[in-house]
Design a protein around this motif. Structure first.
Motif, PDB file in Angstrom:
ATOM      1  N   VAL A 625       0.862  -1.192   0.000  1.00  0.00           N
ATOM      2  CA  VAL A 625       0.000   0.000   0.000  1.00  0.00           C
ATOM      3  C   VAL A 625       0.894   1.236   0.000  1.00  0.00           C
ATOM      4  CG1 VAL A 625      -1.709   1.309   1.320  1.00  0.00           C
ATOM      5  CG2 VAL A 625      -1.838  -1.206   1.238  1.00  0.00           C
ATOM      6  N   SER A 626       0.646   2.144  -0.933  1.00  0.00           N
ATOM      7  CA  SER A 626       1.433   3.383  -0.920  1.00  0.00           C
ATOM      8  C   SER A 626       0.500   4.593  -0.995  1.00  0.00           C
ATOM      9  CB  SER A 626       2.445   3.391  -2.071  1.00  0.00           C
ATOM     10  OG  SER A 626       1.748   3.263  -3.284  1.00  0.00           O
ATOM     11  N   LYS A 627       1.084   5.763  -0.754  1.00  0.00           N
ATOM     12  CA  LYS A 627       0.279   6.985  -0.588  1.00  0.00           C
ATOM     13  C   LYS A 627      -0.425   7.417  -1.886  1.00  0.00           C
ATOM     14  CE  LYS A 627       2.956   8.806   3.271  1.00  0.00           C
ATOM     15  NZ  LYS A 627       3.766   9.899   3.785  1.00  0.00           N
ATOM     16  N   THR A 628      -0.018   6.831  -3.009  1.00  0.00           N
ATOM     17  CA  THR A 628      -0.613   7.264  -4.294  1.00  0.00           C
ATOM     18  C   THR A 628      -1.729   6.334  -4.740  1.00  0.00           C
ATOM     19  OG1 THR A 628       1.139   6.012  -5.344  1.00  0.00           O
ATOM     20  CG2 THR A 628       1.482   8.389  -5.121  1.00  0.00           C
ATOM     21  N   ASP A 629      -2.031   5.311  -3.936  1.00  0.00           N
ATOM     22  CA  ASP A 629      -3.048   4.321  -4.328  1.00  0.00           C
ATOM     23  C   ASP A 629      -4.461   4.899  -4.200  1.00  0.00           C
ATOM     24  OD1 ASP A 629      -1.039   2.545  -4.660  1.00  0.00           O
ATOM     25  OD2 ASP A 629      -1.331   1.464  -2.775  1.00  0.00           O
ATOM     26  N   SER A 630      -5.361   4.275  -4.979  1.00  0.00           N
ATOM     27  CA  SER A 630      -6.779   4.598  -4.767  1.00  0.00           C
ATOM     28  C   SER A 630      -7.550   3.282  -4.613  1.00  0.00           C
ATOM     29  CB  SER A 630      -7.317   5.421  -5.932  1.00  0.00           C
ATOM     30  OG  SER A 630      -7.163   4.684  -7.122  1.00  0.00           O
ATOM     31  N   PHE A 631      -8.736   3.356  -3.963  1.00  0.00           N
ATOM     32  CA  PHE A 631      -9.473   2.135  -3.600  1.00  0.00           C
ATOM     33  C   PHE A 631     -10.942   2.306  -3.946  1.00  0.00           C
ATOM     34  CE2 PHE A 631      -5.837   2.767  -0.921  1.00  0.00           C
ATOM     35  CZ  PHE A 631      -5.258   1.510  -0.813  1.00  0.00           C
ATOM     36  N   GLU A 632     -11.559   1.157  -4.328  1.00  0.00           N
ATOM     37  CA  GLU A 632     -13.011   1.215  -4.489  1.00  0.00           C
ATOM     38  C   GLU A 632     -13.637  -0.063  -3.928  1.00  0.00           C
ATOM     39  OE1 GLU A 632     -13.766  -0.315  -9.043  1.00  0.00           O
ATOM     40  OE2 GLU A 632     -13.813   1.842  -8.625  1.00  0.00           O
ATOM     41  N   PHE A 633     -14.900   0.039  -3.505  1.00  0.00           N
ATOM     42  CA  PHE A 633     -15.585  -1.097  -2.887  1.00  0.00           C
ATOM     43  C   PHE A 633     -15.765  -2.213  -3.911  1.00  0.00           C
ATOM     44  CE2 PHE A 633     -19.657  -3.163  -1.550  1.00  0.00           C
ATOM     45  CZ  PHE A 633     -19.150  -3.765  -0.414  1.00  0.00           C
ATOM     46  N   ASN A 634     -15.433  -3.446  -3.541  1.00  0.00           N
ATOM     47  CA  ASN A 634     -15.509  -4.589  -4.457  1.00  0.00           C
ATOM     48  C   ASN A 634     -16.878  -5.257  -4.301  1.00  0.00           C
ATOM     49  OD1 ASN A 634     -15.184  -6.866  -5.969  1.00  0.00           O
ATOM     50  ND2 ASN A 634     -13.682  -7.841  -4.609  1.00  0.00           N
ATOM     51  N   SER A 635     -17.870  -4.787  -5.059  1.00  0.00           N
ATOM     52  CA  SER A 635     -19.235  -5.328  -4.901  1.00  0.00           C
ATOM     53  C   SER A 635     -19.340  -6.761  -5.434  1.00  0.00           C
ATOM     54  CB  SER A 635     -20.236  -4.432  -5.618  1.00  0.00           C
ATOM     55  OG  SER A 635     -19.867  -4.344  -6.975  1.00  0.00           O
ATOM     56  N   LYS A 636     -18.335  -7.160  -6.245  1.00  0.00           N
ATOM     57  CA  LYS A 636     -18.369  -8.509  -6.839  1.00  0.00           C
ATOM     58  C   LYS A 636     -17.819  -9.556  -5.859  1.00  0.00           C
ATOM     59  CE  LYS A 636     -19.457  -7.243 -11.174  1.00  0.00           C
ATOM     60  NZ  LYS A 636     -20.059  -5.978 -10.710  1.00  0.00           N
ATOM     61  N   PHE A 637     -17.361  -9.138  -4.647  1.00  0.00           N
ATOM     62  CA  PHE A 637     -16.751 -10.087  -3.696  1.00  0.00           C
ATOM     63  C   PHE A 637     -17.751 -11.202  -3.371  1.00  0.00           C
ATOM     64  CE2 PHE A 637     -16.154 -11.731   0.593  1.00  0.00           C
ATOM     65  CZ  PHE A 637     -14.825 -12.124   0.557  1.00  0.00           C
ATOM     66  N   THR A 638     -17.260 -12.411  -3.337  1.00  0.00           N
ATOM     67  CA  THR A 638     -18.137 -13.539  -2.989  1.00  0.00           C
ATOM     68  C   THR A 638     -17.376 -14.556  -2.127  1.00  0.00           C
ATOM     69  OG1 THR A 638     -19.449 -15.345  -3.850  1.00  0.00           O
ATOM     70  CG2 THR A 638     -17.602 -14.641  -5.205  1.00  0.00           C
ATOM     71  N   ASP A 639     -18.125 -15.234  -1.254  1.00  0.00           N
ATOM     72  CA  ASP A 639     -17.508 -16.248  -0.388  1.00  0.00           C
ATOM     73  C   ASP A 639     -18.622 -17.166   0.101  1.00  0.00           C
ATOM     74  OD1 ASP A 639     -14.685 -16.484   1.263  1.00  0.00           O
ATOM     75  OD2 ASP A 639     -16.370 -17.302   2.417  1.00  0.00           O
TER      76      ASP A 639
END
Length: 734
Positions: A625-639
């Protein structure tokens, strides 16, 4: 009443004839020759003759000549009859003859003392001469004993040697002969000692020296000890059967020094059968025999305890090395290692109590051995930490597994306390233990009985100060439980919000935790406000400080496939909730929005986007993880799971624990130095240091350099000053 008129004078010559006739008859009777026994008138006649010869007026009083005659009878008999008859015989026959002649002599003394009784009543007493029985004995000693004792001693020694080599001998005969040595000492054992015992002891020394030399070559250690024990038993029997009792201790002393002390090192270190092998192979009978034999010798146990100490130390060191070799990337299997050390302790403690009769020297040796290897580091971890982790794992497992047997846990806890006694950094254990105990208590992985049981035992062994904080933590949990019930009651009438549990901790008892001004989601803020309102109704003078790093939450996450319940930390929850309002967030936006530290945010984002479960998609995709990263919610996650516990990588706080303990040690050393100086006023440097070490060593081994530093610090703070005459002496500044 009539009186004798002009009694007839008995001349010495005439009286002697009468006496000689009686003496001749007496000798024949005593030697068993055909002769009728004395009848009473003969006995009275002889007594009367002597009586009458003694009461005659001078110059006819024969007392003096009769006294000489009495002695001459013995001298004549001893030199012409007794001595020749003994000297013509050899070996046992000589002893039999001597024994018989000695008995005859004693009978003759008894008879003649009666015949000459009147002399003993008046003559010898008035002139302070030896009494008649003594004269008879003196004659035998000078004319028989002094001429035969050397030959007799040789025969006696030869017979004892025969018996030692397993042959049968006439013990009663030996007893009679050795009694004769004693009785010829006339009331002392001087003759027995000089004419027999001194030679016998020398003979015994050389006999057992030879035995020791051959046995130590041929026999194993157990065989050698059996022979030694048997020899001691037999020599004690000899004393009981025919030697004088005073010879006993001297004899035992000779055997101990020649059979046991002189070969102790060789015997105990024998390959495949010495002390180490007996301990290894559980030879309890042989070890008990070793203890019996060496315990009876002054200082005798020293080599045995040393061999025991070395053996236990080497076994312990081997366990440490084994654990070191098995440690993978710095992680030690503490359950295995500590378990093995406990088994080792049980094994050798059983030897100490059973084979070595609970002797303090063996307890001391065991303690010294365990102190050596119990204080070694394994793959960089101190024994204090390993033992604390062992307890933590034990209690966690017990809390999860309800089928656990309490008595097993109880005995394991006893062993923990025993091992802790050997560890010098007890304060380090206490701090590691407290840290781990806090996590168990806060995350519900504990059994109240187990937690209290170990604290009771630790308190009993190391005092109340050692456990006060830990006990405070357990009490806090009980209070928090009651408080939660009260809070739930309070919230019943309020508008229903989120289920919310708070544990209030007392600052002084618990480890210090990182606090942060985390910006919480609104739902959480409402919860906190409602508890604050409740708490203020209970107490006005306490301030609550929220520790979000220890909290956890249950979140409902709505993924495309299905909703899943996530069990996460408060930090993880805050990050995930941020995505309720935005699909996509940069690292920079997150840190500003949440007000978290860089380290904490990196750990949280890593656990949510780079670890096993990827609830957030990271751009660019990578493991870092670095300070220039961006993130979005993974709605496709499954388990396939309906509920997922999301781990957060643990923070290694070992360094902090060590730093905290070091800080506490500085305070402890300061307090100890001031306490000592306050009571002593003036002390030389060396003595102050050693008293300080002694005072603190129950909890830790203070470093001498650190003590010196603390002394300098106390001088600058005006608690102490140096003596102007002698700079190596300190004074207390009141």
């Amino acid at each position: 009443m009539g009186s004798r008129q002009n009694p007839e004078i008995i001349t010495f010559e005439k009286g002697s004839e009468l006496i000689d006739a009686y003496v001749t008859k007496l000798k024949r009777i005593l030697e068993g020759k055909p002769e009728p026994a004395f009848v009473s008138h003969e006995y009275i006649g002889n007594y009367t003759t002597v009586y009458n010869m003694c009461i005659q007026k001078p110059p006819n009083d024969c007392s003096e000549r009769l006294y000489e005659k009495y002695g001459d009878i013995f001298i004549d008999y001893d030199t012409h009859t007794v001595l020749p008859s003994i000297m013509e015989k050899h070996d046992e026959y000589m002893l039999r003859e001597l024994s018989q002649r000695w008995d005859t002599n004693k009978s003759m003394v008894r008879w003649l003392t009666r015949f000459f009784y009147y002399l003993d009543r008046y003559y010898t007493a008035r002139r302070s001469l030896p009494g008649l029985p003594e004269v008879g004995m003196i004659c035998f000693r000078e004319h028989v004993y002094n001429n035969v004792h050397f030959n007799v001693k040789q025969v006696v020694l030869a017979m004892i040697h025969k018996e030692r080599e397993g042959q049968q001998i006439d013990r009663a005969l030996l007893k009679n002969v050795l009694d004769l040595f004693v009785q010829n000492g006339m009331g002392t054992t001087d003759r027995y000692i000089e004419d027999f015992e001194d030679f016998f002891i020398v003979e015994t020394k050389s006999y057992y020296s030879r035995k020791a030399s051959s046995w130590i070559q041929e026999d194993s250690c157990p065989e050698y000890m059996i022979k030694s024990e048997e020899s001691l038993k037999k020599e004690k029997e000899r004393v009981a059967h025919y030697l004088h009792s005073d010879t006993g201790p001297k004899l035992v002393d000779v055997l101990q020094s020649h059979l046991l002390v002189s070969v102790a090192k060789q015997l105990l270190e024998k390959e495949n059968s010495g002390c180490s092998a007996l301990l290894r192979d559980d030879k309890t009978d042989d070890l008990s025999r070793m203890y019996r034999l060496y315990h009876a010798i002054p200082e005798g146990l020293a080599p045995v305890t040393e061999a025991f100490r070395l053996h236990v130390t080497s076994e312990g060191n081997a366990l440490i090395k084994q654990a070191e070799d098995a440690a993978t990337s710095g992680s030690v299997e503490e359950q295995v290692l500590v378990g093995k050390i406990m088994d080792l302790h049980d094994k050798y403690m059983a030897y100490v109590t059973e084979c070595f009769q609970n002797h303090t020297l063996f307890h001391k040796a065991l303690k010294e051995a365990f102190e050596i290897f119990c204080n070694k580091k394994v793959a960089g971890s101190s024994s204090a930490e390993l033992l604390a982790t062992f307890c933590d794992n034990l209690f966690r497992k017990a809390a999860n597994d309800k089928s656990n047997d309490d008595s097993t846990i109880d005995s394991t806890v006893d062993n923990v306390v025993k091992l802790l006694d050997y560890i010098s950094d007890k304060d380090l254990f206490a701090e590691f233990y407290r840290k781990k105990q806090a996590r168990r208590l806060l995350f519900g992985k504990f059994n109240d009985d187990h937690e209290r049981s170990i604290l009771t035992k630790l308190k009993g062994q190391f005092g109340g100060q050692f456990t006060s904080k830990m006990e405070g933590m357990v009490t806090d949990m009980q209070l928090a439980k009651d408080q939660q019930t009260d809070f739930d009651e309070y919230m019943k009438n309020k508008p229903k919000g989120v289920d919310f549990t708070v544990t209030v901790l007392t600052t002084g008892f618990w480890p210090s935790y990182k606090t942060s001004d985390l910006n919480l989601p609104l739902e959480m803020v409402n919860c906190i406000e409602s508890f604050k309102a409740y708490y203020e109704t209970k107490t006005g003078h306490r301030r609550l400080m929220w520790i979000y790093s220890l909290g956890n939450c249950h979140l409902n996450a709505r993924f495309d496939s299905k909703p899943i319940e996530l069990i996460v930390s408060t930090y993880q929850a805050a990050v995930l909730c941020a995505f309720n309002n935005s699909e996509r967030l940069t690292y920079q936006e997150l840190i500003e929005q949440l007000n978290l530290s860089h380290e904490d945010l990196v750990r949280v984002l890593h656990s949510l986007s780079c670890a096993k479960y990827k609830f957030l998609n990271k751009e660019p995709a990578s493991k870092i993880v670095s300070k220039t990263d961006s993130f979005e919610f993974n709605s496709k996650f499954t388990d396939k799971m309906r509920r997922i516990r999301v781990p957060l990588p643990p923070v290694d706080d070992r360094k902090k624990v060590v730093e905290d303990v070091d800080k506490d040690r500085r305070y402890a050393i300061d307090a100890s130095l001031v306490r000592i100086m306050k009571s002593r006023k003036v002390l030389p440097h060396q003595q102050l240091v050693s008293e300080c070490v002694e005072q603190l060593s129950r909890m830790f081994k203070p470093d001498i350099k650190m003590i010196k530093k603390r002394i300098e610090d106390l001088i600058t703070r005006d608690y102490l000053e140096r003596d102007s005459e002698n700079p190596n002496t300190f004074k207390y500044v009141a």
